[in-house]
Design a protein around this motif. Structure first.
Motif, PDB file in Angstrom:
ATOM      1  N   ALA A 129       0.790  -1.196  -0.078  1.00  0.00           N
ATOM      2  CA  ALA A 129       0.079   0.187  -0.136  1.00  0.00           C
ATOM      3  C   ALA A 129       0.767   1.227  -0.043  1.00  0.00           C
ATOM      4  CB  ALA A 129      -1.149  -0.065   1.243  1.00  0.00           C
ATOM      5  N   GLY A 130       2.071   0.996  -0.769  1.00  0.00           N
ATOM      6  CA  GLY A 130       2.773   2.297  -0.708  1.00  0.00           C
ATOM      7  C   GLY A 130       3.913   2.765   0.289  1.00  0.00           C
ATOM      8  N   ILE A 131       3.927   1.705   1.366  1.00  0.00           N
ATOM      9  CA  ILE A 131       4.619   1.875   2.627  1.00  0.00           C
ATOM     10  C   ILE A 131       5.620   0.713   2.413  1.00  0.00           C
ATOM     11  CG2 ILE A 131       4.562   1.834   5.069  1.00  0.00           C
ATOM     12  CD1 ILE A 131       1.487   2.369   4.705  1.00  0.00           C
ATOM     13  N   GLU A 132       6.868   1.053   2.757  1.00  0.00           N
ATOM     14  CA  GLU A 132       7.947   0.236   2.639  1.00  0.00           C
ATOM     15  C   GLU A 132       8.298  -0.469   4.216  1.00  0.00           C
ATOM     16  OE1 GLU A 132      11.154   0.173  -0.558  1.00  0.00           O
ATOM     17  OE2 GLU A 132      10.805   2.256  -0.157  1.00  0.00           O
ATOM     18  N   TRP A 133       8.810  -1.594   4.536  1.00  0.00           N
ATOM     19  CA  TRP A 133       8.985  -2.091   5.769  1.00  0.00           C
ATOM     20  C   TRP A 133      10.392  -2.580   5.891  1.00  0.00           C
ATOM     21  CZ3 TRP A 133       5.131  -2.400   9.662  1.00  0.00           C
ATOM     22  CH2 TRP A 133       3.785  -1.767   9.124  1.00  0.00           C
ATOM     23  N   TYR A 134      11.142  -2.388   6.844  1.00  0.00           N
ATOM     24  CA  TYR A 134      12.595  -2.726   7.069  1.00  0.00           C
ATOM     25  C   TYR A 134      12.680  -3.190   8.478  1.00  0.00           C
ATOM     26  CZ  TYR A 134      14.192  -0.341   2.847  1.00  0.00           C
ATOM     27  OH  TYR A 134      14.545  -0.027   1.799  1.00  0.00           O
ATOM     28  N   ASN A 135      13.365  -4.373   8.442  1.00  0.00           N
ATOM     29  CA  ASN A 135      13.650  -5.123   9.831  1.00  0.00           C
ATOM     30  C   ASN A 135      15.096  -4.815  10.104  1.00  0.00           C
ATOM     31  OD1 ASN A 135      14.236  -6.926  11.750  1.00  0.00           O
ATOM     32  ND2 ASN A 135      14.189  -8.694  10.329  1.00  0.00           N
ATOM     33  N   ASP A 136      15.347  -4.226  11.279  1.00  0.00           N
ATOM     34  CA  ASP A 136      16.644  -3.833  11.797  1.00  0.00           C
ATOM     35  C   ASP A 136      16.703  -4.203  13.101  1.00  0.00           C
ATOM     36  OD1 ASP A 136      19.396  -2.915  11.228  1.00  0.00           O
ATOM     37  OD2 ASP A 136      18.830  -0.789  12.200  1.00  0.00           O
ATOM     38  N   GLN A 225       1.658   6.745   6.075  1.00  0.00           N
ATOM     39  CA  GLN A 225       1.278   7.144   4.757  1.00  0.00           C
ATOM     40  C   GLN A 225       1.953   6.655   3.603  1.00  0.00           C
ATOM     41  OE1 GLN A 225       0.970  11.444   5.293  1.00  0.00           O
ATOM     42  NE2 GLN A 225       0.440  11.282   7.027  1.00  0.00           N
ATOM     43  N   SER A 226       1.320   6.567   2.322  1.00  0.00           N
ATOM     44  CA  SER A 226       1.996   6.132   1.051  1.00  0.00           C
ATOM     45  C   SER A 226       3.487   7.249   1.099  1.00  0.00           C
ATOM     46  CB  SER A 226       1.100   6.398  -0.149  1.00  0.00           C
ATOM     47  OG  SER A 226       1.649   6.062  -1.275  1.00  0.00           O
ATOM     48  N   GLY A 227       4.433   6.498   0.772  1.00  0.00           N
ATOM     49  CA  GLY A 227       5.661   6.969   0.769  1.00  0.00           C
ATOM     50  C   GLY A 227       6.629   6.841   1.765  1.00  0.00           C
ATOM     51  N   ASP A 228       5.884   6.567   3.170  1.00  0.00           N
ATOM     52  CA  ASP A 228       6.555   6.385   4.378  1.00  0.00           C
ATOM     53  C   ASP A 228       7.453   5.045   4.372  1.00  0.00           C
ATOM     54  OD1 ASP A 228       5.570   9.005   5.206  1.00  0.00           O
ATOM     55  OD2 ASP A 228       3.992   7.991   6.466  1.00  0.00           O
ATOM     56  N   VAL A 229       8.204   4.858   5.338  1.00  0.00           N
ATOM     57  CA  VAL A 229       8.994   3.636   5.530  1.00  0.00           C
ATOM     58  C   VAL A 229       8.755   3.374   7.171  1.00  0.00           C
ATOM     59  CG1 VAL A 229      11.344   2.716   5.848  1.00  0.00           C
ATOM     60  CG2 VAL A 229      10.832   3.837   3.777  1.00  0.00           C
ATOM     61  N   VAL A 230       8.519   2.051   7.404  1.00  0.00           N
ATOM     62  CA  VAL A 230       8.208   1.601   8.739  1.00  0.00           C
ATOM     63  C   VAL A 230       9.590   0.966   8.963  1.00  0.00           C
ATOM     64  CG1 VAL A 230       7.053   0.173  10.237  1.00  0.00           C
ATOM     65  CG2 VAL A 230       5.693   1.566   8.735  1.00  0.00           C
ATOM     66  N   LEU A 231      10.395   1.277  10.040  1.00  0.00           N
ATOM     67  CA  LEU A 231      11.548   0.685  10.559  1.00  0.00           C
ATOM     68  C   LEU A 231      11.453   0.192  11.856  1.00  0.00           C
ATOM     69  CD1 LEU A 231      14.843   0.528  10.236  1.00  0.00           C
ATOM     70  CD2 LEU A 231      15.111   2.830  10.765  1.00  0.00           C
ATOM     71  N   LEU A 232      11.814  -1.000  11.941  1.00  0.00           N
ATOM     72  CA  LEU A 232      12.060  -1.860  13.206  1.00  0.00           C
ATOM     73  C   LEU A 232      13.595  -1.517  13.415  1.00  0.00           C
ATOM     74  CD1 LEU A 232      11.349  -3.416  15.865  1.00  0.00           C
ATOM     75  CD2 LEU A 232      11.964  -5.427  14.213  1.00  0.00           C
ATOM     76  N   SER A 233      13.845  -0.656  14.375  1.00  0.00           N
ATOM     77  CA  SER A 233      15.316  -0.563  14.828  1.00  0.00           C
ATOM     78  C   SER A 233      15.274  -0.050  16.318  1.00  0.00           C
ATOM     79  CB  SER A 233      15.801   0.664  13.794  1.00  0.00           C
ATOM     80  OG  SER A 233      17.372   0.576  14.086  1.00  0.00           O
ATOM     81  N   PRO A 234      15.244  -1.137  17.026  1.00  0.00           N
ATOM     82  CA  PRO A 234      15.047  -0.977  18.343  1.00  0.00           C
ATOM     83  C   PRO A 234      15.880  -0.094  19.456  1.00  0.00           C
ATOM     84  CG  PRO A 234      14.675  -3.198  17.750  1.00  0.00           C
ATOM     85  CD  PRO A 234      15.526  -2.519  16.773  1.00  0.00           C
TER      86      PRO A 234
END
Length: 263
Positions: A129-136, A225-234
């Motif tokens: 849905a236009g959102i990128e997800w990263y596992n850090d 929102q579209s264009g956002d990045v969700v970053l798990l970086s604890p």
């Protein structure tokens, strides 16, 4: 040693003592690979130096968006699939290590062009849905989280949604404040030291505390929102809620994929 930033401050008196402990790894080695942006002690009989600036003779560095060895252009940064300054530094370190092992430069550059990153280390999970997800999830300290935030930010169209928290090991979370204020729309917290992180990042971004990784992922999806990045970086260790950082990253990834499979 790719870099040294404050960690395990519950065991060391100060960063100088921690750095001295880290530098013992070089005792007795034949070739030392050193990051000139992070390490002050470069005294070694044979050292290969890397850093993100313009390299001197026989150093690995970056100039005009090219990976360089001294004055020799090796590879355009744009040809790398991994993104972020910390990943570029990792690529330079790999080239230095390979050079010490006398690997062919052409083979190393070909491998770098194909490399998509390691699990739990700014690992790209997907775009939904236009959102990128990263596992850090490997970012178990403040320095690693800061590197991920500032490294990814130039490649983000929108803003970052940061998921963080766990066991802080007496870290100074205020180090993250400026980067969060500049690049992060929302910080979603969980774990033992969520309150400490919330206090340190107060007013840098909107802050929401959650009770589980599933809740954190759902909250991120609702607010991104579209264009956002969700970053798990604890910026924290994982042992308050998970067996290790690998399990934390796996649970995060599973929750992201499950969420979007049910949309």
């Amino acid at each position: 040693v790719l870099n040294i930033s404050p960690d395990h401050m519950d065991r060391y008196e100060n960063i100088t003592e921690y750095q001295a402990a880290k530098m013992r790894i070089y005792e007795g080695c034949n070739v030392a690979v050193l990051n000139k942006d992070s390490l002050n002690n470069r005294q070694h009989n044979k050292a290969l130096i890397f850093g993100l600036g313009e390299p001197q003779a026989n150093e690995f560095g970056v100039k005009d968006n090219y990976l360089m060895h001294g004055s020799q252009k090796l590879l355009a940064v744009s040809e790398l699939k991994i993104k972020g300054d910390h990943q570029i530094a990792n690529a330079l370190a790999a080239l230095a290590l390979g050079t010490a092992a006398q690997l062919p430069m052409s083979a190393m550059l070909a491998a770098l062009c194909k490399f998509t990153g390691l699990s739990h280390r700014c690992q790209w999970i997907g775009k939904f849905a236009g959102i990128e997800w990263y596992n850090d999830s490997k970012a178990t300290n403040v320095g690693a989280a800061l590197a991920a935030i500032t490294g990814l930010a130039p490649y983000v169209v929108g803003k970052l949604i940061l998921i963080a928290g766990g066991q802080g090991k007496d870290a100074d979370f205020s180090v993250l404040y400026s980067a969060v204020r500049e690049h992060v729309r929302m910080v979603i917290l969980l774990g033992e030291d969520a309150d400490k992180l919330a206090a340190a990042l107060d007013r840098a971004a909107e802050i929401i505390c959650t009770q589980s990784m599933q809740e954190a992922v759902e909250c991120a999806a609702q607010n991104a929102q579209s264009g956002d990045v969700v970053l798990l970086s604890p910026a924290c260790a994982s042992f308050d809620m998970f067996a290790n950082f690998e399990q934390r990253g796996e649970v995060f990834t599973e929750n992201v994929k499950t969420l979007y499979l049910h949309l």
